[in-house]
Design a protein around this motif. Structure first.
Motif, PDB file in Angstrom:
ATOM      1  N   VAL A  33       0.870  -1.177   0.000  1.00  0.00           N
ATOM      2  CA  VAL A  33       0.000   0.000   0.000  1.00  0.00           C
ATOM      3  C   VAL A  33       0.903   1.222   0.000  1.00  0.00           C
ATOM      4  O   VAL A  33       1.660   1.445   0.957  1.00  0.00           O
ATOM      5  CB  VAL A  33      -0.945   0.013   1.219  1.00  0.00           C
ATOM      6  CG1 VAL A  33      -1.891   1.217   1.132  1.00  0.00           C
ATOM      7  CG2 VAL A  33      -1.739  -1.289   1.292  1.00  0.00           C
ATOM      8  N   PHE A  34       0.835   2.001  -1.052  1.00  0.00           N
ATOM      9  CA  PHE A  34       1.741   3.136  -1.225  1.00  0.00           C
ATOM     10  C   PHE A  34       1.611   4.121  -0.069  1.00  0.00           C
ATOM     11  O   PHE A  34       0.523   4.541   0.305  1.00  0.00           O
ATOM     12  CB  PHE A  34       1.453   3.841  -2.548  1.00  0.00           C
ATOM     13  CG  PHE A  34       2.346   5.017  -2.805  1.00  0.00           C
ATOM     14  CD1 PHE A  34       3.689   4.827  -3.103  1.00  0.00           C
ATOM     15  CD2 PHE A  34       1.852   6.312  -2.720  1.00  0.00           C
ATOM     16  CE1 PHE A  34       4.531   5.898  -3.331  1.00  0.00           C
ATOM     17  CE2 PHE A  34       2.689   7.396  -2.953  1.00  0.00           C
ATOM     18  CZ  PHE A  34       4.025   7.189  -3.259  1.00  0.00           C
ATOM     19  N   ASP A  35       2.779   4.441   0.505  1.00  0.00           N
ATOM     20  CA  ASP A  35       2.880   5.423   1.580  1.00  0.00           C
ATOM     21  C   ASP A  35       2.222   4.961   2.884  1.00  0.00           C
ATOM     22  O   ASP A  35       1.941   5.779   3.765  1.00  0.00           O
ATOM     23  CB  ASP A  35       2.288   6.767   1.149  1.00  0.00           C
ATOM     24  CG  ASP A  35       2.908   7.939   1.901  1.00  0.00           C
ATOM     25  OD1 ASP A  35       4.071   7.799   2.355  1.00  0.00           O
ATOM     26  OD2 ASP A  35       2.244   8.976   2.047  1.00  0.00           O
ATOM     27  N   HIS A  36       1.973   3.656   2.981  1.00  0.00           N
ATOM     28  CA  HIS A  36       1.391   3.109   4.213  1.00  0.00           C
ATOM     29  C   HIS A  36       2.086   1.781   4.531  1.00  0.00           C
ATOM     30  O   HIS A  36       1.542   0.707   4.310  1.00  0.00           O
ATOM     31  CB  HIS A  36      -0.123   2.909   4.064  1.00  0.00           C
ATOM     32  CG  HIS A  36      -0.902   4.185   4.072  1.00  0.00           C
ATOM     33  ND1 HIS A  36      -1.333   4.797   5.236  1.00  0.00           N
ATOM     34  CD2 HIS A  36      -1.296   4.984   3.050  1.00  0.00           C
ATOM     35  CE1 HIS A  36      -1.978   5.909   4.934  1.00  0.00           C
ATOM     36  NE2 HIS A  36      -1.981   6.049   3.603  1.00  0.00           N
ATOM     37  N   GLU A  37       3.289   1.886   5.066  1.00  0.00           N
ATOM     38  CA  GLU A  37       4.080   0.699   5.367  1.00  0.00           C
ATOM     39  C   GLU A  37       3.391  -0.189   6.412  1.00  0.00           C
ATOM     40  O   GLU A  37       3.522  -1.413   6.376  1.00  0.00           O
ATOM     41  CB  GLU A  37       5.459   1.124   5.895  1.00  0.00           C
ATOM     42  CG  GLU A  37       6.473   0.000   6.015  1.00  0.00           C
ATOM     43  CD  GLU A  37       6.895  -0.579   4.676  1.00  0.00           C
ATOM     44  OE1 GLU A  37       7.246  -1.777   4.645  1.00  0.00           O
ATOM     45  OE2 GLU A  37       6.862   0.169   3.679  1.00  0.00           O
ATOM     46  N   GLU A  38       2.618   0.436   7.307  1.00  0.00           N
ATOM     47  CA  GLU A  38       1.955  -0.331   8.355  1.00  0.00           C
ATOM     48  C   GLU A  38       0.853  -1.234   7.820  1.00  0.00           C
ATOM     49  O   GLU A  38       0.439  -2.198   8.482  1.00  0.00           O
ATOM     50  CB  GLU A  38       1.369   0.623   9.418  1.00  0.00           C
ATOM     51  CG  GLU A  38       0.110   1.366   9.019  1.00  0.00           C
ATOM     52  CD  GLU A  38       0.336   2.566   8.089  1.00  0.00           C
ATOM     53  OE1 GLU A  38      -0.633   3.257   7.774  1.00  0.00           O
ATOM     54  OE2 GLU A  38       1.500   2.799   7.701  1.00  0.00           O
ATOM     55  N   GLN A  51     -10.775  -4.473  -5.477  1.00  0.00           N
ATOM     56  CA  GLN A  51     -11.699  -4.696  -4.361  1.00  0.00           C
ATOM     57  C   GLN A  51     -11.089  -4.250  -3.035  1.00  0.00           C
ATOM     58  O   GLN A  51     -11.764  -3.636  -2.201  1.00  0.00           O
ATOM     59  CB  GLN A  51     -12.088  -6.172  -4.299  1.00  0.00           C
ATOM     60  CG  GLN A  51     -12.988  -6.613  -5.448  1.00  0.00           C
ATOM     61  CD  GLN A  51     -13.517  -8.021  -5.272  1.00  0.00           C
ATOM     62  OE1 GLN A  51     -13.571  -8.538  -4.169  1.00  0.00           O
ATOM     63  NE2 GLN A  51     -13.922  -8.644  -6.375  1.00  0.00           N
ATOM     64  N   LEU A  52      -9.814  -4.554  -2.834  1.00  0.00           N
ATOM     65  CA  LEU A  52      -9.167  -4.165  -1.583  1.00  0.00           C
ATOM     66  C   LEU A  52      -8.944  -2.656  -1.500  1.00  0.00           C
ATOM     67  O   LEU A  52      -9.014  -2.070  -0.411  1.00  0.00           O
ATOM     68  CB  LEU A  52      -7.842  -4.912  -1.426  1.00  0.00           C
ATOM     69  CG  LEU A  52      -7.990  -6.393  -1.071  1.00  0.00           C
ATOM     70  CD1 LEU A  52      -6.651  -7.113  -1.147  1.00  0.00           C
ATOM     71  CD2 LEU A  52      -8.580  -6.550   0.330  1.00  0.00           C
ATOM     72  N   GLU A  53      -8.692  -2.019  -2.623  1.00  0.00           N
ATOM     73  CA  GLU A  53      -8.585  -0.549  -2.630  1.00  0.00           C
ATOM     74  C   GLU A  53      -9.916   0.082  -2.214  1.00  0.00           C
ATOM     75  O   GLU A  53      -9.940   1.080  -1.473  1.00  0.00           O
ATOM     76  CB  GLU A  53      -8.173  -0.061  -4.021  1.00  0.00           C
ATOM     77  CG  GLU A  53      -6.694  -0.240  -4.312  1.00  0.00           C
ATOM     78  CD  GLU A  53      -6.302   0.219  -5.699  1.00  0.00           C
ATOM     79  OE1 GLU A  53      -5.097   0.298  -5.973  1.00  0.00           O
ATOM     80  OE2 GLU A  53      -7.218   0.495  -6.524  1.00  0.00           O
ATOM     81  N   LYS A  54     -11.004  -0.513  -2.663  1.00  0.00           N
ATOM     82  CA  LYS A  54     -12.324   0.000  -2.293  1.00  0.00           C
ATOM     83  C   LYS A  54     -12.563  -0.149  -0.795  1.00  0.00           C
ATOM     84  O   LYS A  54     -13.106   0.764  -0.144  1.00  0.00           O
ATOM     85  CB  LYS A  54     -13.402  -0.750  -3.079  1.00  0.00           C
ATOM     86  CG  LYS A  54     -14.796  -0.196  -2.894  1.00  0.00           C
ATOM     87  CD  LYS A  54     -15.789  -0.911  -3.787  1.00  0.00           C
ATOM     88  CE  LYS A  54     -17.187  -0.335  -3.600  1.00  0.00           C
ATOM     89  NZ  LYS A  54     -18.183  -1.021  -4.467  1.00  0.00           N
ATOM     90  N   VAL A  55     -12.150  -1.284  -0.231  1.00  0.00           N
ATOM     91  CA  VAL A  55     -12.306  -1.501   1.214  1.00  0.00           C
ATOM     92  C   VAL A  55     -11.433  -0.521   1.998  1.00  0.00           C
ATOM     93  O   VAL A  55     -11.881   0.102   2.976  1.00  0.00           O
ATOM     94  CB  VAL A  55     -11.955  -2.952   1.585  1.00  0.00           C
ATOM     95  CG1 VAL A  55     -11.975  -3.134   3.100  1.00  0.00           C
ATOM     96  CG2 VAL A  55     -12.926  -3.925   0.929  1.00  0.00           C
ATOM     97  N   LEU A  56     -10.184  -0.354   1.571  1.00  0.00           N
ATOM     98  CA  LEU A  56      -9.253   0.523   2.282  1.00  0.00           C
ATOM     99  C   LEU A  56      -9.624   1.998   2.155  1.00  0.00           C
ATOM    100  O   LEU A  56      -9.195   2.826   2.973  1.00  0.00           O
ATOM    101  CB  LEU A  56      -7.827   0.312   1.756  1.00  0.00           C
ATOM    102  CG  LEU A  56      -7.152  -1.003   2.155  1.00  0.00           C
ATOM    103  CD1 LEU A  56      -5.808  -1.139   1.458  1.00  0.00           C
ATOM    104  CD2 LEU A  56      -6.959  -1.092   3.664  1.00  0.00           C
ATOM    105  N   ILE A  87      -8.411   5.388   4.017  1.00  0.00           N
ATOM    106  CA  ILE A  87      -7.343   6.061   3.280  1.00  0.00           C
ATOM    107  C   ILE A  87      -7.933   6.754   2.063  1.00  0.00           C
ATOM    108  O   ILE A  87      -8.798   6.204   1.368  1.00  0.00           O
ATOM    109  CB  ILE A  87      -6.265   5.059   2.824  1.00  0.00           C
ATOM    110  CG1 ILE A  87      -5.692   4.298   4.023  1.00  0.00           C
ATOM    111  CG2 ILE A  87      -5.143   5.756   2.062  1.00  0.00           C
ATOM    112  CD1 ILE A  87      -4.786   3.150   3.617  1.00  0.00           C
ATOM    113  N   VAL A  88      -7.447   7.960   1.789  1.00  0.00           N
ATOM    114  CA  VAL A  88      -7.902   8.676   0.599  1.00  0.00           C
ATOM    115  C   VAL A  88      -7.136   8.151  -0.618  1.00  0.00           C
ATOM    116  O   VAL A  88      -5.895   8.144  -0.637  1.00  0.00           O
ATOM    117  CB  VAL A  88      -7.665  10.190   0.753  1.00  0.00           C
ATOM    118  CG1 VAL A  88      -8.086  10.926  -0.532  1.00  0.00           C
ATOM    119  CG2 VAL A  88      -8.437  10.729   1.947  1.00  0.00           C
TER     120      VAL A  88
END
Length: 250
Positions: free
Chosen positions: A62-67, A116-121, A125-126
């Motif tokens: 996930v870009f810019d979200h290492e956690e 699908q996971l981008e939609k959930v996240l 996250i914006v």
């Protein structure tokens, strides 16, 4: 008379040994008496995309979200399967995604799973940018090639000739007329045999090799004879020497 019988017996014994060596044939794998279906039986369409399976080893970036990432491609070091920085698609077809939990991905293409996971996240996250990478996309190449073994498939579409090229090309004894491709799917084992010595039908026979496929290049029948030639020549030399000495002593 005894000398004649002795020489005759030795001659018969030597003949049997030489014929035995000459008649021994190459022991190839996956031999079948039934003709295999044509290459079209294993062909895939131009729109083929890999679909996630149980036991796939997957990294989540996930870009810019290492956690929220597991084995991120955005890190300073490339991720390999051996490092253990991945999540496994479990026996139920679920992937454990940070913050999301178990998410069913079996049967989805990589692009579908990412979307699908981008939609959930996006609940947290914006405009999340997520990349999924499957680490265990491999085929197995066996037989008369210079570098047999497992081979990682780096692209979505990898042709038979490309896979053989990565395996170091054909060996000296390769039988290019009977290259086998085997694939296990839900219907069972599928197999075909391809003749790579002809240009006719090359585009059709140059199959797209899928993860899990086995490519086998058998040996020519003359391989064992060539390997045993020094033994045969040695026996022939001994026989010739024996008869020269035998005739000299008569």
């Amino acid at each position: 008379m005894k000398k004649l019988l002795l020489s005759s017996g030795l001659l018969r014994l030597a003949t049997v040994l030489v014929l035995g060596l000459l008649s021994s044939c190459t022991q190839n794998l996956f031999v079948t008496k039934q003709p295999l279906p044509p290459a079209a039986a294993l062909s895939v369409g131009a729109d083929y995309q890999y679909r996630l399976r149980k036991d796939d080893k997957v990294t989540i970036s996930v870009f810019d979200h290492e956690e929220l990432s597991v084995g991120s491609i955005y890190g300073h070091y490339p991720v390999s399967e051996n490092e253990g920085k991945w999540e496994l698609v479990d026996a139920f077809g679920n992937l454990n995604v940070p913050k999301v939990g178990n998410y069913h991905v079996e049967g989805l293409t990589i692009a579908e799973a990412e979307a699908q996971l981008e939609k959930v996240l996006s609940k947290w996250i914006v405009n999340p940018q997520l990349v999924i990478k499957v680490l265990n996309l491999e085929t197995t190449v066996l037989g008369e090639v210079n570098a047999p073994g497992k081979q990682r498939l780096e692209k979505e579409r990898n042709t038979l000739v490309e896979v053989l090229g990565k395996a170091g090309d054909f060996g000296v004894y390769a039988d290019k007329r009977h290259v086998k491709v085997m694939r296990q799917d839900a219907k069972g084992l599928l197999a075909t045999e391809v003749n790579l010595t002809k240009m006719t039908g090359f585009e059709r026979d140059n199959l797209v090799i899928l993860p899990g496929d086995v490519v086998y290049v058998p040996s020519k029948n003359g391989k064992q004879f060539d390997r045993k030639s020094p033994t045969i020549l040695g026996i022939s030399s001994i026989i010739s020497t024996f008869f020269i000495v035998f005739r000299f002593l008569q």
